[in-house]
Write a protein that holds these residues in place. Structure first.
Motif, PDB file in Angstrom:
ATOM      1  N   GLU A 231    -100.122  79.396   1.144  1.00 24.66           N
ATOM      2  CA  GLU A 231    -100.503  80.749   1.531  1.00 24.66           C
ATOM      3  C   GLU A 231    -100.698  81.603   0.292  1.00 24.66           C
ATOM      4  O   GLU A 231     -99.885  81.553  -0.638  1.00 24.66           O
ATOM      5  CB  GLU A 231     -99.417  81.361   2.423  1.00 24.66           C
ATOM      6  CG  GLU A 231     -99.737  82.758   2.930  1.00 24.66           C
ATOM      7  CD  GLU A 231     -98.659  83.283   3.866  1.00 24.66           C
ATOM      8  OE1 GLU A 231     -98.093  84.363   3.580  1.00 24.66           O
ATOM      9  OE2 GLU A 231     -98.369  82.604   4.876  1.00 24.66           O
ATOM     10  N   ILE A 232    -101.765  82.347   0.263  1.00 18.29           N
ATOM     11  CA  ILE A 232    -102.030  83.229  -0.873  1.00 18.29           C
ATOM     12  C   ILE A 232    -101.088  84.423  -0.804  1.00 18.29           C
ATOM     13  O   ILE A 232    -101.090  85.189   0.149  1.00 18.29           O
ATOM     14  CB  ILE A 232    -103.497  83.706  -0.850  1.00 18.29           C
ATOM     15  CG1 ILE A 232    -104.452  82.510  -0.938  1.00 18.29           C
ATOM     16  CG2 ILE A 232    -103.761  84.677  -1.999  1.00 18.29           C
ATOM     17  CD1 ILE A 232    -105.894  82.846  -0.660  1.00 18.29           C
ATOM     18  N   ASN A 233    -100.252  84.567  -1.838  1.00 11.84           N
ATOM     19  CA  ASN A 233     -99.256  85.642  -1.868  1.00 11.84           C
ATOM     20  C   ASN A 233     -99.790  86.930  -2.478  1.00 11.84           C
ATOM     21  O   ASN A 233     -99.351  88.028  -2.123  1.00 11.84           O
ATOM     22  CB  ASN A 233     -98.028  85.204  -2.674  1.00 11.84           C
ATOM     23  CG  ASN A 233     -97.275  84.080  -2.013  1.00 11.84           C
ATOM     24  OD1 ASN A 233     -97.356  83.914  -0.802  1.00 11.84           O
ATOM     25  ND2 ASN A 233     -96.563  83.295  -2.799  1.00 11.84           N
ATOM     26  N   GLU A 234    -100.711  86.767  -3.415  1.00 12.89           N
ATOM     27  CA  GLU A 234    -101.211  87.934  -4.139  1.00 12.89           C
ATOM     28  C   GLU A 234    -102.615  87.650  -4.645  1.00 12.89           C
ATOM     29  O   GLU A 234    -102.934  86.521  -5.045  1.00 12.89           O
ATOM     30  CB  GLU A 234    -100.276  88.261  -5.311  1.00 12.89           C
ATOM     31  CG  GLU A 234    -100.618  89.531  -6.050  1.00 12.89           C
ATOM     32  CD  GLU A 234     -99.654  89.827  -7.196  1.00 12.89           C
ATOM     33  OE1 GLU A 234     -99.905  90.793  -7.945  1.00 12.89           O
ATOM     34  OE2 GLU A 234     -98.651  89.083  -7.341  1.00 12.89           O
TER      35      GLU A 234
ATOM     36  N   SER B 250     -91.495  79.661  -9.146  1.00 15.24           N
ATOM     37  CA  SER B 250     -92.204  78.574  -8.456  1.00 15.24           C
ATOM     38  C   SER B 250     -93.567  79.034  -7.919  1.00 15.24           C
ATOM     39  O   SER B 250     -93.870  78.897  -6.738  1.00 15.24           O
ATOM     40  CB  SER B 250     -91.342  78.012  -7.316  1.00 15.24           C
ATOM     41  OG  SER B 250     -90.160  77.447  -7.813  1.00 15.24           O
ATOM     42  N   ARG B 251     -94.376  79.552  -8.829  1.00 17.33           N
ATOM     43  CA  ARG B 251     -95.697  80.030  -8.443  1.00 17.33           C
ATOM     44  C   ARG B 251     -96.757  79.501  -9.409  1.00 17.33           C
ATOM     45  O   ARG B 251     -96.493  79.284 -10.587  1.00 17.33           O
ATOM     46  CB  ARG B 251     -95.766  81.557  -8.454  1.00 17.33           C
ATOM     47  CG  ARG B 251     -94.773  82.266  -7.551  1.00 17.33           C
ATOM     48  CD  ARG B 251     -95.078  83.771  -7.501  1.00 17.33           C
ATOM     49  NE  ARG B 251     -95.157  84.341  -8.839  1.00 17.33           N
ATOM     50  CZ  ARG B 251     -95.671  85.536  -9.112  1.00 17.33           C
ATOM     51  NH1 ARG B 251     -96.162  86.283  -8.140  1.00 17.33           N
ATOM     52  NH2 ARG B 251     -95.694  85.992 -10.354  1.00 17.33           N
ATOM     53  N   LEU B 252     -97.951  79.293  -8.873  1.00 18.99           N
ATOM     54  CA  LEU B 252     -99.127  78.972  -9.671  1.00 18.99           C
ATOM     55  C   LEU B 252    -100.209  79.987  -9.346  1.00 18.99           C
ATOM     56  O   LEU B 252    -100.154  80.687  -8.329  1.00 18.99           O
ATOM     57  CB  LEU B 252     -99.654  77.565  -9.362  1.00 18.99           C
ATOM     58  CG  LEU B 252     -98.781  76.359  -9.678  1.00 18.99           C
ATOM     59  CD1 LEU B 252     -99.529  75.073  -9.328  1.00 18.99           C
ATOM     60  CD2 LEU B 252     -98.365  76.349 -11.143  1.00 18.99           C
ATOM     61  N   ALA B 253    -101.213  80.027 -10.216  1.00 18.64           N
ATOM     62  CA  ALA B 253    -102.367  80.881  -9.935  1.00 18.64           C
ATOM     63  C   ALA B 253    -103.632  80.225 -10.463  1.00 18.64           C
ATOM     64  O   ALA B 253    -103.601  79.471 -11.450  1.00 18.64           O
ATOM     65  CB  ALA B 253    -102.190  82.266 -10.558  1.00 18.64           C
ATOM     66  N   ILE B 254    -104.727  80.502  -9.790  1.00 18.28           N
ATOM     67  CA  ILE B 254    -106.049  80.126 -10.270  1.00 18.28           C
ATOM     68  C   ILE B 254    -106.863  81.405 -10.405  1.00 18.28           C
ATOM     69  O   ILE B 254    -106.682  82.343  -9.632  1.00 18.28           O
ATOM     70  CB  ILE B 254    -106.757  79.144  -9.315  1.00 18.28           C
ATOM     71  CG1 ILE B 254    -106.807  79.713  -7.888  1.00 18.28           C
ATOM     72  CG2 ILE B 254    -106.070  77.774  -9.328  1.00 18.28           C
ATOM     73  CD1 ILE B 254    -107.646  78.901  -6.910  1.00 18.28           C
ATOM     74  N   SER B 255    -107.729  81.449 -11.388  1.00 19.60           N
ATOM     75  CA  SER B 255    -108.604  82.605 -11.586  1.00 19.60           C
ATOM     76  C   SER B 255    -110.041  82.138 -11.401  1.00 19.60           C
ATOM     77  O   SER B 255    -110.499  81.236 -12.115  1.00 19.60           O
ATOM     78  CB  SER B 255    -108.391  83.217 -12.968  1.00 19.60           C
ATOM     79  OG  SER B 255    -107.064  83.699 -13.082  1.00 19.60           O
ATOM     80  N   VAL B 256    -110.735  82.741 -10.457  1.00 21.54           N
ATOM     81  CA  VAL B 256    -112.017  82.227  -9.987  1.00 21.54           C
ATOM     82  C   VAL B 256    -113.128  83.240 -10.210  1.00 21.54           C
ATOM     83  O   VAL B 256    -113.021  84.398  -9.788  1.00 21.54           O
ATOM     84  CB  VAL B 256    -111.943  81.876  -8.481  1.00 21.54           C
ATOM     85  CG1 VAL B 256    -113.253  81.280  -7.998  1.00 21.54           C
ATOM     86  CG2 VAL B 256    -110.777  80.919  -8.216  1.00 21.54           C
TER      87      VAL B 256
ATOM     88  N   PHE C  46    -100.023  81.756  -5.569  1.00 21.84           N
ATOM     89  CA  PHE C  46     -99.407  81.103  -4.417  1.00 21.84           C
ATOM     90  C   PHE C  46     -98.150  80.359  -4.855  1.00 21.84           C
ATOM     91  O   PHE C  46     -97.982  80.018  -6.025  1.00 21.84           O
ATOM     92  CB  PHE C  46    -100.394  80.138  -3.753  1.00 21.84           C
ATOM     93  CG  PHE C  46    -101.054  79.173  -4.716  1.00 21.84           C
ATOM     94  CD1 PHE C  46    -100.470  77.960  -5.025  1.00 21.84           C
ATOM     95  CD2 PHE C  46    -102.259  79.509  -5.320  1.00 21.84           C
ATOM     96  CE1 PHE C  46    -101.064  77.077  -5.909  1.00 21.84           C
ATOM     97  CE2 PHE C  46    -102.871  78.636  -6.221  1.00 21.84           C
ATOM     98  CZ  PHE C  46    -102.278  77.420  -6.515  1.00 21.84           C
ATOM     99  N   ASP C  47     -97.248  80.126  -3.892  1.00 27.31           N
ATOM    100  CA  ASP C  47     -96.027  79.369  -4.170  1.00 27.31           C
ATOM    101  C   ASP C  47     -96.361  77.898  -4.379  1.00 27.31           C
ATOM    102  O   ASP C  47     -97.304  77.365  -3.768  1.00 27.31           O
ATOM    103  CB  ASP C  47     -95.045  79.507  -2.998  1.00 27.31           C
ATOM    104  CG  ASP C  47     -94.465  80.912  -2.889  1.00 27.31           C
ATOM    105  OD1 ASP C  47     -94.453  81.634  -3.899  1.00 27.31           O
ATOM    106  OD2 ASP C  47     -94.041  81.293  -1.774  1.00 27.31           O
TER     107      ASP C  47
END
Length: 268
Positions: free
Chosen positions: A9-12, A62-68, A25-26
């Motif tokens: 789930e997208i958190n932010e 415990s989070r990752l992010a992608i920048s698109v 996301f977590d």
């Protein structure tokens, strides 16, 4: 490594620039491992799947992010998502940046959305006592990525824009030449348009600075099976042997900075 898409789930969602959004996301690091900066994940929007660099590795939370960057149908669909909606993530994959460096002088250069993995490695190395100089490059001020956040994290930031709207006026190559006139570095990391990286490679080689370069190619499987992302001359698979290559290997890739191939294999 996780070879089955995990529904997250997208958190932010952060609107970084007019064309780039970051999706946070977590991620269960105990179960799927802690990615290394420079590695990538395969992102599934329940219709199609594309590779995306990891721009944030937040082990503590415990989070990752992608920048698109919004450049086509797939990325446009991602940009239309809202907080609370879901995507599929598998990975992480590939050969990442060296992140065991301590107490060194580091130069990190990113062009456009190529700043995504540069943000991940710069943030990581700042925590290990390194001095990190970052050159974020973009066409114009509004498209500069992670310049402010990296400065707040302790990096020395030297932004450059093609149109001179902010920071150094000119290309990342020119800005790098200027920095090397009165600064020295133990190691460098580079990601961005390949023609830019080829220019940076020549500059760093002349200055005898070892570096790692993150390449982009058309990837389908991320497992090294389909052969879609193989580069000429060496046959190296960008999804396995790359996407990060050290300078002593990058000069063996004959197509580096010259061309790449479309999904059908045509040079472009």
């Amino acid at each position: 490594m996780n070879n089955v898409p995990q529904i997250v789930e997208i958190n932010e969602i952060i609107k970084e620039t007019p064309s780039i959004k970051t999706f946070i996301f977590d991620w269960d690091m105990d179960k799927f491992g802690v990615p290394s900066p420079g590695e990538f994940v395969m992102v599934w929007n329940f219709h199609n799947e594309k590779p995306m660099s990891i721009s944030l590795i937040d082990e503590e939370n415990s989070r990752l992010a992608i920048s698109v960057k919004n450049v086509g149908e797939f990325s446009s669909q991602l940009h239309n998502l809202n907080v609370g909606e879901k995507i599929g993530i598998r990975g992480s994959y590939g050969n990442g940046f060296s992140n065991d460096i301590r107490d060194k002088k580091i130069l990190a250069i990113g062009g456009g959305v190529g700043m995504a993995p540069i943000n991940a490695i710069s943030t990581n190395l700042l925590k290990k006592g390194n001095t990190v100089d970052v050159v974020p490059a973009a066409v114009t001020k509004e498209e500069l990525l992670f310049a402010d956040s990296l400065k707040k994290s302790g990096a020395n930031v030297f932004p450059c824009t093609d149109d001179g709207s902010f920071g150094f006026e000119g290309f990342a190559t020119d800005c790098t030449i200027g920095l090397l006139e009165d600064r020295s570095y133990d190691f460098a990391f580079v990601c961005g348009p390949e023609i830019m990286m080829a220019g940076i490679y020549n500059i760093l080689e002349e200055s005898k600075i070892n570096a790692e370069y993150s390449l982009e190619r058309y990837m389908k499987c991320a497992l090294g099976i389909c052969g879609q992302c193989c580069v000429d001359n060496t046959g190296w698979r960008i999804c396995v042997e790359g996407p990060v290559f050290k300078n002593d290997k990058i000069n063996k890739i004959s197509e580096f900075g010259k061309y790449r191939r479309t999904a059908s294999g045509i040079k472009q």
